[in-house]
Design a protein around this motif. Structure first.
Motif, PDB file in Angstrom:
ATOM      1  N   LEU A 136       0.849  -1.182   0.000  1.00 37.70           N
ATOM      2  CA  LEU A 136       0.000   0.000   0.000  1.00 37.70           C
ATOM      3  C   LEU A 136       0.885   1.232   0.000  1.00 37.70           C
ATOM      4  O   LEU A 136       1.707   1.417   0.902  1.00 37.70           O
ATOM      5  N   GLY A 137       0.749   2.061  -1.026  1.00 38.20           N
ATOM      6  CA  GLY A 137       1.485   3.305  -1.079  1.00 38.20           C
ATOM      7  C   GLY A 137       0.560   4.456  -0.741  1.00 38.20           C
ATOM      8  O   GLY A 137      -0.487   4.624  -1.371  1.00 38.20           O
ATOM      9  N   ILE A 138       0.913   5.226   0.273  1.00 41.75           N
ATOM     10  CA  ILE A 138       0.108   6.376   0.678  1.00 41.75           C
ATOM     11  C   ILE A 138       0.810   7.645   0.227  1.00 41.75           C
ATOM     12  O   ILE A 138       1.963   7.893   0.587  1.00 41.75           O
ATOM     13  N   SER A 139       0.114   8.447  -0.569  1.00 36.55           N
ATOM     14  CA  SER A 139       0.661   9.705  -1.047  1.00 36.55           C
ATOM     15  C   SER A 139       0.158  10.829  -0.158  1.00 36.55           C
ATOM     16  O   SER A 139      -1.035  11.149  -0.153  1.00 36.55           O
ATOM     17  N   ALA A 140       1.050  11.414   0.625  1.00 37.96           N
ATOM     18  CA  ALA A 140       0.703  12.520   1.527  1.00 37.96           C
ATOM     19  C   ALA A 140       1.558  13.708   1.140  1.00 37.96           C
ATOM     20  O   ALA A 140       2.681  13.868   1.610  1.00 37.96           O
ATOM     21  N   VAL A 141       1.024  14.542   0.273  1.00 37.12           N
ATOM     22  CA  VAL A 141       1.849  15.580  -0.345  1.00 37.12           C
ATOM     23  C   VAL A 141       2.088  16.773   0.567  1.00 37.12           C
ATOM     24  O   VAL A 141       3.004  17.562   0.342  1.00 37.12           O
ATOM     25  N   VAL A 142       1.262  16.947   1.580  1.00 45.70           N
ATOM     26  CA  VAL A 142       1.453  18.062   2.510  1.00 45.70           C
ATOM     27  C   VAL A 142       1.308  17.566   3.945  1.00 45.70           C
ATOM     28  O   VAL A 142       0.710  16.524   4.206  1.00 45.70           O
ATOM     29  N   SER A 143       1.844  18.348   4.873  1.00 49.50           N
ATOM     30  CA  SER A 143       1.850  17.935   6.282  1.00 49.50           C
ATOM     31  C   SER A 143       0.448  17.846   6.867  1.00 49.50           C
ATOM     32  O   SER A 143       0.248  17.168   7.873  1.00 49.50           O
ATOM     33  N   GLY A 186       4.809   8.221   0.747  1.00 43.09           N
ATOM     34  CA  GLY A 186       5.513   9.145  -0.112  1.00 43.09           C
ATOM     35  C   GLY A 186       4.951  10.543   0.050  1.00 43.09           C
ATOM     36  O   GLY A 186       3.832  10.724   0.524  1.00 43.09           O
ATOM     37  N   GLY A 187       5.732  11.543  -0.336  1.00 41.80           N
ATOM     38  CA  GLY A 187       5.267  12.922  -0.226  1.00 41.80           C
ATOM     39  C   GLY A 187       6.001  13.684   0.858  1.00 41.80           C
ATOM     40  O   GLY A 187       6.807  13.129   1.613  1.00 41.80           O
ATOM     41  N   ASN A 188       5.696  14.960   0.958  1.00 44.60           N
ATOM     42  CA  ASN A 188       6.417  15.840   1.873  1.00 44.60           C
ATOM     43  C   ASN A 188       6.263  15.458   3.340  1.00 44.60           C
ATOM     44  O   ASN A 188       7.127  15.777   4.158  1.00 44.60           O
ATOM     45  N   LEU A 189       5.179  14.791   3.677  1.00 43.29           N
ATOM     46  CA  LEU A 189       4.972  14.382   5.060  1.00 43.29           C
ATOM     47  C   LEU A 189       6.104  13.484   5.555  1.00 43.29           C
ATOM     48  O   LEU A 189       6.443  13.470   6.741  1.00 43.29           O
ATOM     49  N   GLY A 190       6.720  12.759   4.643  1.00 41.32           N
ATOM     50  CA  GLY A 190       7.786  11.832   5.009  1.00 41.32           C
ATOM     51  C   GLY A 190       9.010  12.493   5.597  1.00 41.32           C
ATOM     52  O   GLY A 190       9.887  11.816   6.144  1.00 41.32           O
ATOM     53  N   ALA A 191       9.113  13.825   5.514  1.00 39.54           N
ATOM     54  CA  ALA A 191      10.263  14.526   6.093  1.00 39.54           C
ATOM     55  C   ALA A 191      10.330  14.349   7.605  1.00 39.54           C
ATOM     56  O   ALA A 191      11.404  14.479   8.206  1.00 39.54           O
TER      57      ALA A 191
END
Length: 204
Positions: free
Chosen positions: A77-84, A109-114
């Motif tokens: 399962l890939g979760i795309s979370a582009v913003v926090s 994936g996405g910026n949340l991963g930071a």
């Protein structure tokens, strides 16, 4: 830990990040799906949770997303979370998905991963894509097929995870993709789902 399924079932899901769906196509998720399909992982599917809700109403419920995942039973399962702002939904969904489908590997994936350390402590996420998703996700799935233990994923560039000792591993970034390949998207992904017309409306 290695898997016999050479064409794993992969679902990439985009999360609601605003009160109403955005008219901007989910470029990141579509690029990743395009890369996976072109690499031969044809059993890859898109679940656009940002779009599957009436305008001006509450976001699609967590239960609806979990019901869908339990029906489809993805290997990855890939979760795309582009913003926090997607943190709360990511947390709820990943924890519920891990409980319902403990054998499913969850990649964020996405910026949340930071915020990797917080993500691993507070959610059900197994791995985080820190680099350009198009390259990392293909290498990740290739590794997933044969990996015997989590530390085997250290060879995947653009990845973060906790190893067997709960040590945070962050691999080096992959080489940047060429300019002509940025957002080289297979738009039939949206056409086959009947979603292309929604995004085209914003350009009428």
């Amino acid at each position: 830990m290695s898997h016999s399924n050479r064409n794993p079932k992969i679902i990439i899901i985009t999360l609601p990040i605003r009160e109403i769906p955005t008219h901007f196509p989910p470029m990141g998720a579509l690029s990743v799906i395009t890369a996976l399909k072109r690499a031969g992982f044809t059993n890859t599917h898109f679940y656009n949770a940002d779009l599957f809700r009436p305008p001006f109403t509450a976001a699609i419920s967590d239960d609806q997303m979990i019901d869908y995942l339990m029906k489809e039973k993805p290997d990855i399962l890939g979760i795309s979370a582009v913003v926090s702002t997607g943190y709360a939904t990511t947390k709820k969904l990943s924890i519920a998905a891990k409980k319902a489908l403990p054998k499913t590997t969850i990649l964020l994936g996405g910026n949340l991963g930071a915020s990797a350390e917080v993500i691993f402590q507070k959610t059900g996420i197994d791995y985080i894509c820190t680099g350009e998703g198009e390259k990392t996700v293909v290498s990740f799935v290739d590794c997933w097929l044969t990996a015997e233990k989590k530390s085997d994923f250290a060879k995947v560039e653009g990845l973060a995870f906790l190893d067997e000792n709960d040590d945070l591993i962050v691999t080096q970034y992959p080489k940047a993709i060429t300019a002509e390949n940025v957002y080289d998207i297979d738009w039939s992904i949206l056409e086959e789902l009947g979603e292309m017309s929604y995004y085209l409306k914003s350009y009428d």
